[in-house]
Design a protein around this motif. Structure first.
Motif, PDB file in Angstrom:
ATOM      1  N   LEU A   1      -8.817  -4.334  24.737  1.00 60.09           N
ATOM      2  CA  LEU A   1      -9.204  -5.719  24.458  1.00 60.09           C
ATOM      3  C   LEU A   1      -8.176  -6.304  23.493  1.00 60.09           C
ATOM      4  CD1 LEU A   1     -13.047  -5.123  23.971  1.00 60.09           C
ATOM      5  CD2 LEU A   1     -11.888  -5.996  26.017  1.00 60.09           C
ATOM      6  N   SER A   2      -7.119  -6.872  24.050  1.00 57.39           N
ATOM      7  CA  SER A   2      -5.975  -7.281  23.228  1.00 57.39           C
ATOM      8  C   SER A   2      -6.310  -8.372  22.218  1.00 57.39           C
ATOM      9  CB  SER A   2      -4.812  -7.724  24.110  1.00 57.39           C
ATOM     10  OG  SER A   2      -5.184  -8.846  24.888  1.00 57.39           O
ATOM     11  N   GLU A   3      -7.117  -9.362  22.622  1.00 56.58           N
ATOM     12  CA  GLU A   3      -7.463 -10.449  21.693  1.00 56.58           C
ATOM     13  C   GLU A   3      -8.346  -9.933  20.559  1.00 56.58           C
ATOM     14  OE1 GLU A   3      -6.121 -13.446  21.780  1.00 56.58           O
ATOM     15  OE2 GLU A   3      -5.027 -12.957  23.624  1.00 56.58           O
ATOM     16  N   VAL A   4      -9.274  -9.067  20.894  1.00 57.12           N
ATOM     17  CA  VAL A   4     -10.158  -8.474  19.879  1.00 57.12           C
ATOM     18  C   VAL A   4      -9.355  -7.597  18.937  1.00 57.12           C
ATOM     19  CG1 VAL A   4     -12.011  -6.771  19.556  1.00 57.12           C
ATOM     20  CG2 VAL A   4     -12.299  -8.627  21.200  1.00 57.12           C
ATOM     21  N   THR A   5      -8.465  -6.788  19.483  1.00 61.07           N
ATOM     22  CA  THR A   5      -7.632  -5.912  18.656  1.00 61.07           C
ATOM     23  C   THR A   5      -6.808  -6.723  17.665  1.00 61.07           C
ATOM     24  OG1 THR A   5      -7.547  -4.242  20.397  1.00 61.07           O
ATOM     25  CG2 THR A   5      -5.823  -4.152  18.717  1.00 61.07           C
ATOM     26  N   SER A   6      -6.224  -7.807  18.133  1.00 56.37           N
ATOM     27  CA  SER A   6      -5.425  -8.675  17.265  1.00 56.37           C
ATOM     28  C   SER A   6      -6.291  -9.324  16.181  1.00 56.37           C
ATOM     29  CB  SER A   6      -4.745  -9.747  18.114  1.00 56.37           C
ATOM     30  OG  SER A   6      -4.042 -10.638  17.307  1.00 56.37           O
ATOM     31  N   ALA A   7      -7.460  -9.806  16.569  1.00 61.41           N
ATOM     32  CA  ALA A   7      -8.366 -10.440  15.605  1.00 61.41           C
ATOM     33  C   ALA A   7      -8.853  -9.427  14.569  1.00 61.41           C
ATOM     34  CB  ALA A   7      -9.555 -11.066  16.334  1.00 61.41           C
ATOM     35  N   LEU A   8      -9.164  -8.219  15.005  1.00 62.01           N
ATOM     36  CA  LEU A   8      -9.618  -7.187  14.068  1.00 62.01           C
ATOM     37  C   LEU A   8      -8.512  -6.821  13.087  1.00 62.01           C
ATOM     38  CD1 LEU A   8     -11.697  -4.931  16.453  1.00 62.01           C
ATOM     39  CD2 LEU A   8     -12.569  -6.202  14.471  1.00 62.01           C
TER      40      LEU A   8
ATOM     41  N   GLU B   1     -13.865 -10.934  23.162  1.00 58.16           N
ATOM     42  CA  GLU B   1     -12.594 -11.064  23.888  1.00 58.16           C
ATOM     43  C   GLU B   1     -12.540 -12.406  24.622  1.00 58.16           C
ATOM     44  OE1 GLU B   1      -8.807  -9.586  25.332  1.00 58.16           O
ATOM     45  OE2 GLU B   1     -10.084  -8.972  23.672  1.00 58.16           O
ATOM     46  N   ALA B   2     -13.687 -12.858  25.111  1.00 60.41           N
ATOM     47  CA  ALA B   2     -13.755 -14.108  25.882  1.00 60.41           C
ATOM     48  C   ALA B   2     -13.903 -15.342  24.998  1.00 60.41           C
ATOM     49  CB  ALA B   2     -14.917 -14.027  26.872  1.00 60.41           C
ATOM     50  N   THR B   3     -14.137 -15.137  23.714  1.00 59.30           N
ATOM     51  CA  THR B   3     -14.338 -16.235  22.767  1.00 59.30           C
ATOM     52  C   THR B   3     -13.016 -16.510  22.061  1.00 59.30           C
ATOM     53  OG1 THR B   3     -16.606 -15.500  22.443  1.00 59.30           O
ATOM     54  CG2 THR B   3     -15.714 -16.929  20.762  1.00 59.30           C
ATOM     55  N   GLY B   4     -12.839 -17.708  21.567  1.00 56.63           N
ATOM     56  CA  GLY B   4     -11.576 -18.023  20.919  1.00 56.63           C
ATOM     57  C   GLY B   4     -11.725 -18.438  19.467  1.00 56.63           C
ATOM     58  N   GLY B   5     -10.607 -18.513  18.788  1.00 55.86           N
ATOM     59  CA  GLY B   5     -10.518 -19.062  17.442  1.00 55.86           C
ATOM     60  C   GLY B   5     -11.420 -18.401  16.420  1.00 55.86           C
ATOM     61  N   ASP B   6     -11.951 -19.250  15.532  1.00 57.08           N
ATOM     62  CA  ASP B   6     -12.817 -18.762  14.458  1.00 57.08           C
ATOM     63  C   ASP B   6     -14.096 -18.137  14.999  1.00 57.08           C
ATOM     64  OD1 ASP B   6     -10.978 -19.632  12.576  1.00 57.08           O
ATOM     65  OD2 ASP B   6     -12.091 -21.460  12.071  1.00 57.08           O
ATOM     66  N   ASP B   7     -14.566 -18.603  16.151  1.00 56.66           N
ATOM     67  CA  ASP B   7     -15.794 -18.032  16.719  1.00 56.66           C
ATOM     68  C   ASP B   7     -15.616 -16.546  17.013  1.00 56.66           C
ATOM     69  OD1 ASP B   7     -17.052 -20.483  16.566  1.00 56.66           O
ATOM     70  OD2 ASP B   7     -16.750 -20.978  18.681  1.00 56.66           O
ATOM     71  N   ARG B   8     -14.433 -16.156  17.469  1.00 55.82           N
ATOM     72  CA  ARG B   8     -14.164 -14.731  17.720  1.00 55.82           C
ATOM     73  C   ARG B   8     -14.240 -13.953  16.412  1.00 55.82           C
ATOM     74  NH1 ARG B   8      -9.165 -14.590  20.277  1.00 55.82           N
ATOM     75  NH2 ARG B   8     -10.235 -14.532  22.280  1.00 55.82           N
ATOM     76  N   LEU B   9     -13.633 -14.488  15.368  1.00 54.19           N
ATOM     77  CA  LEU B   9     -13.627 -13.800  14.075  1.00 54.19           C
ATOM     78  C   LEU B   9     -15.038 -13.653  13.521  1.00 54.19           C
ATOM     79  CD1 LEU B   9     -10.578 -15.636  12.417  1.00 54.19           C
ATOM     80  CD2 LEU B   9     -10.575 -13.437  13.630  1.00 54.19           C
ATOM     81  N   VAL B  10     -15.829 -14.710  13.637  1.00 49.82           N
ATOM     82  CA  VAL B  10     -17.211 -14.681  13.139  1.00 49.82           C
ATOM     83  C   VAL B  10     -18.033 -13.665  13.930  1.00 49.82           C
ATOM     84  CG1 VAL B  10     -19.326 -16.043  12.894  1.00 49.82           C
ATOM     85  CG2 VAL B  10     -17.127 -17.021  12.197  1.00 49.82           C
ATOM     86  N   LEU B  11     -17.873 -13.657  15.252  1.00 48.20           N
ATOM     87  CA  LEU B  11     -18.615 -12.701  16.078  1.00 48.20           C
ATOM     88  C   LEU B  11     -18.244 -11.268  15.717  1.00 48.20           C
ATOM     89  CD1 LEU B  11     -20.494 -11.845  18.348  1.00 48.20           C
ATOM     90  CD2 LEU B  11     -18.684 -12.432  19.988  1.00 48.20           C
ATOM     91  N   LEU B  12     -16.975 -11.009  15.524  1.00 46.55           N
ATOM     92  CA  LEU B  12     -16.561  -9.653  15.158  1.00 46.55           C
ATOM     93  C   LEU B  12     -17.122  -9.238  13.799  1.00 46.55           C
ATOM     94  CD1 LEU B  12     -12.897  -9.740  16.466  1.00 46.55           C
ATOM     95  CD2 LEU B  12     -14.807  -8.406  17.403  1.00 46.55           C
TER      96      LEU B  12
END
Length: 138
Positions: free
Chosen positions: A104-111, A20-31
């Motif tokens: 976790l709105s950013e995580v939900t959107s990325a997922l 949630e605290a990470t942005g961009g492609d890094d969030r996608l890779v972490l997920l």
């Protein structure tokens, strides 16, 4: 089926908060890293694919430079490890994460994005695998 141990749930919650605290492609890779922890892979096949990707990374210049999501080394690893059963396992892992991402709105959107773009999810998973391998070698 037994529920996951409490420490695994705590680690998962921490990983989702980090995403949630990470942005961009890094969030996608972490997920995808989190979603792919349970993938069943042949260790010899993975080791060989990682060696080939490391060679491609080194051939492109500085082998310790940041990984590129669609770079040659990551794309080669994604292709080497790809398979319908593996993609299905990753998809199931992403669905599990989605059920745990309440609030976790950013995580939900990325997922949501990853669950609707299997190619992107697989590329992110390969990036995570290579990053983990390089960190272990570091």
């Amino acid at each position: 089926m037994n529920p996951p141990p409490e420490d695994a749930l705590i680690a998962l919650a921490g990983g989702l908060r980090a995403a949630e605290a990470t942005g961009g492609d890094d969030r996608l890779v972490l997920l995808c890293f989190l979603a792919g922890r349970g993938l069943v892979l042949d260790e010899h096949e993975v080791a060989a694919a990682l060696r080939r990707s490391e060679l491609l990374l080194a051939a492109g210049g500085d082998p310790r430079r940041p990984l590129e999501l669609h770079g040659r080394a990551v794309t080669a690893l994604a292709e080497d490890l790809d398979g319908p059963d593996r993609r299905a396992q990753l998809s199931a892992g992403l669905a599990t994460l989605a059920r745990s991402a309440t609030g976790l709105s950013e995580v939900t959107s990325a997922l949501e994005r990853l669950r609707h773009d299997a190619d992107l999810a697989w590329q992110c998973y390969a990036t995570a695998c290579l990053a983990e391998h390089l960190a272990d070698d570091g």
